[in-house]
Each structure stands twice: as structure tokens, then as C-alpha cells.
Scaffold this active site. Structure first.
Site, PDB file in Angstrom:
ATOM      1  N   ILE A 192       0.862  -1.164   0.000  1.00 56.03           N
ATOM      2  CA  ILE A 192       0.000   0.000   0.000  1.00 56.03           C
ATOM      3  C   ILE A 192       0.904   1.221   0.000  1.00 56.03           C
ATOM      4  O   ILE A 192       2.073   1.149   0.393  1.00 56.03           O
ATOM      5  CB  ILE A 192      -0.983   0.017   1.198  1.00 56.03           C
ATOM      6  CG1 ILE A 192      -0.235  -0.047   2.540  1.00 56.03           C
ATOM      7  CG2 ILE A 192      -1.985  -1.112   1.096  1.00 56.03           C
ATOM      8  CD1 ILE A 192      -1.158   0.009   3.765  1.00 56.03           C
ATOM      9  N   ASP A 193       0.383   2.346  -0.463  1.00 56.31           N
ATOM     10  CA  ASP A 193       1.199   3.559  -0.572  1.00 56.31           C
ATOM     11  C   ASP A 193       1.744   3.979   0.789  1.00 56.31           C
ATOM     12  O   ASP A 193       1.132   3.726   1.832  1.00 56.31           O
ATOM     13  CB  ASP A 193       0.374   4.703  -1.153  1.00 56.31           C
ATOM     14  CG  ASP A 193      -0.069   4.434  -2.586  1.00 56.31           C
ATOM     15  OD1 ASP A 193       0.598   3.646  -3.276  1.00 56.31           O
ATOM     16  OD2 ASP A 193      -1.080   5.027  -3.004  1.00 56.31           O
ATOM     17  N   SER A 194       2.872   4.678   0.763  1.00 56.04           N
ATOM     18  CA  SER A 194       3.498   5.139   2.001  1.00 56.04           C
ATOM     19  C   SER A 194       2.542   5.963   2.854  1.00 56.04           C
ATOM     20  O   SER A 194       2.480   5.809   4.069  1.00 56.04           O
ATOM     21  CB  SER A 194       4.742   5.975   1.656  1.00 56.04           C
ATOM     22  OG  SER A 194       5.285   6.582   2.806  1.00 56.04           O
TER      23      SER A 194
END
Length: 243
Positions: free
Chosen positions: A71-73
């Protein structure tokens, strides 16, 4: 899981930190509640990331857990990791075949849809980003070069005239899919520096991986949930939304 690799030194406080994020552990998988701001993986494997911190679970022969899910940062919430090669193959197959279910919660703003639920199905394609990051997704026409089919179900949970708390369920798993689809609908996610107003709207990306439904490598159906973090709840309160 990787043999004969030197094991980096993990500081005790870092080992304690990654273990504090764990919401499930068994001999085949690990599940974490990742905070916003912690990268899942960094370029070249350098710097602190969840992937690097997984060395805290390495065995003496260098075998370590393996990422099967990203998942995105800026996104917080549920993330699953495989402890063995068979588990990695089993989980990766579910992601590839879309036989698992991912549910996200997001805060959006803009001209809200008249209806309280719908499906975004605009194809997306990658282009160089002009607002930070290496790439971003933009709307594409079906059949256009580089176009990837993308489908996101969404449902408004709470709304005001200009803001809404939504539940988003991506059917496909394209990069930035929910973020790009919400921006395409004219209601970007708060705090999104690529598709929205960035820090002018919120201190961080208000996207949370709330639930993951999958089958354990032993075949058992499981559901993992992560509650909304306090900063997310505070943003809801500030916007006059019920979470």
C-alpha cells in the site's frame, strides 16, 4: 525465505516498533497495521521501511518474511506478509486472481456525487508525475495505448456539503487506483499531494486500508481489520463527519 543472506543489524527499538504494529502472527503469515508515513519498500532497499524492518523476524539462515502486498506510504492500515515461500505463492495467487477483498476508508472533498454509492470504472494509464513521485495514473480511453481496466466500488458513509467519508472497494489493483478514481470524479482524497491539494487539505493522505478478507494458506477464510487512526478521526471531526 531467502537463503544465505547476511542479516542486517536491527536496533532493539526498531524490532520493538515493527512488533508493535503486528495484529496477527502465525507460522505462515504476519499482518500489520501500517501507519501513514512508513514506506512499505524503499528504492534499493535502503532506509527504514516495513520491508527492511521484517529482518527482525529473520531466521539464522537468512530466511525472512516476504512482501506479497503493498500500500502507498501515505496510506495507513492492514498489510499482510508471507513467512514462507508456499504462503507467499498462495497469497500472491489470491491478489493476482482477485479472489480476496480489500476495503478502504477515505476522506474526500469537492462537488460530491448526488448519489451515495456507485462504481468508478474509468481505465487508467501511467504517466510521469509532475507533482512528486515517479509516476501517476490518469484517465484513459478504452483501447488507448497503456490503458489498464480499473474498477472501484464506492459508498458514502457520512457527508456534508463539501466533504464525505467513504468506503472504497477496488476490484482491480492498479497503482493509486482509488486516489486516481476519486480525483477523476472531482472529489480527490484529502492530503493527496499527487491527485489533490496535498497538505493544503490535510497533513497526510487520508486513505486507510480498513479491512482485508482472504484465505489463509491453510484454506481458512480470515478477515483482518485496522481501526481508523486518531489523526484520521480528528480530520473527520474537523470536517463535521461521523466516523
Amino acid at each position: 525465505m531467502t537463503r544465505n543472506r547476511p542479516i542486517p543489524t536491527i536496533k532493539p527499538e526498531d524490532a520493538d516498533y515493527i512488533r508493535s504494529l503486528m495484529i496477527h502472527e502465525d507460522d505462515q503469515i504476519l499482518v500489520f497495521n501500517k501507519p501513514s508515513g512508513l514506506a512499505v519498500q524503499t528504492a534499493g532497499g535502503r532506509g527504514q521501511s516495513l520491508d527492511f524492518l521484517l529482518w527482525a523476524f529473520a531466521k539464522s539462515n537468512g530466511k525472512r518474511p516476504r512482501l506479497v502486498h503493498r500500500i502507498d506510504s501515505g496510506t495507513s492500515g492492514v498489510l499482510v506478509v508471507a513467512r514462507t515461500q508456499p504462503a507467499a505463492a498462495f497469497l500472491s495467487d489470491q491478489f493476482a486472481k482477485r479472489t480476496l477483498s480489500k476495503t478502504y476508508t477515505a476522506l474526500i472533498s469537492g462537488r460530491l456525487p448526488d448519489t451515495n454509492e456507485g462504481t468508478a470504472a474509468t481505465p487508467l494509464r501511467k504517466v510521469p508525475s509532475d507533482r512528486g513521485g515517479r509516476e501517476k495514473m490518469i484517465a484513459a480511453k478504452p483501447g488507448e495505448k497503456g490503458a489498464q481496466s480499473a474498477q472501484t466500488h464506492w459508498r458514502i458513509l457520512s457527508r456534508t456539503e463539501s466533504h464525505a467519508l467513504i468506503e472504497a472497494s477496488p476490484v482491480t489493483g492498479r497503482m493509486h487506483q482509488i486516489r486516481a478514481h476519486m480525483a477523476e470524479l472531482g472529489v480527490p482524497i484529502l492530503g493527496d499531494r499527487i491527485y489533490g491539494a496535498g497538505k493544503l487539505s490535510a497533513a497526510r493522505l487520508m486513505l486507510h486500508a480498513a479491512r482485508l478478507d482472504l484465505r489463509h494458506p491453510d484454506g481458512m477464510p480470515l478477515a483482518f481489520e485496522a481501526p481508523l487512526p486518531e489523526d484520521f478521526l480528528a480530520e473527520c471531526r474537523s470536517a463535521g463527519l461521523k466516523a
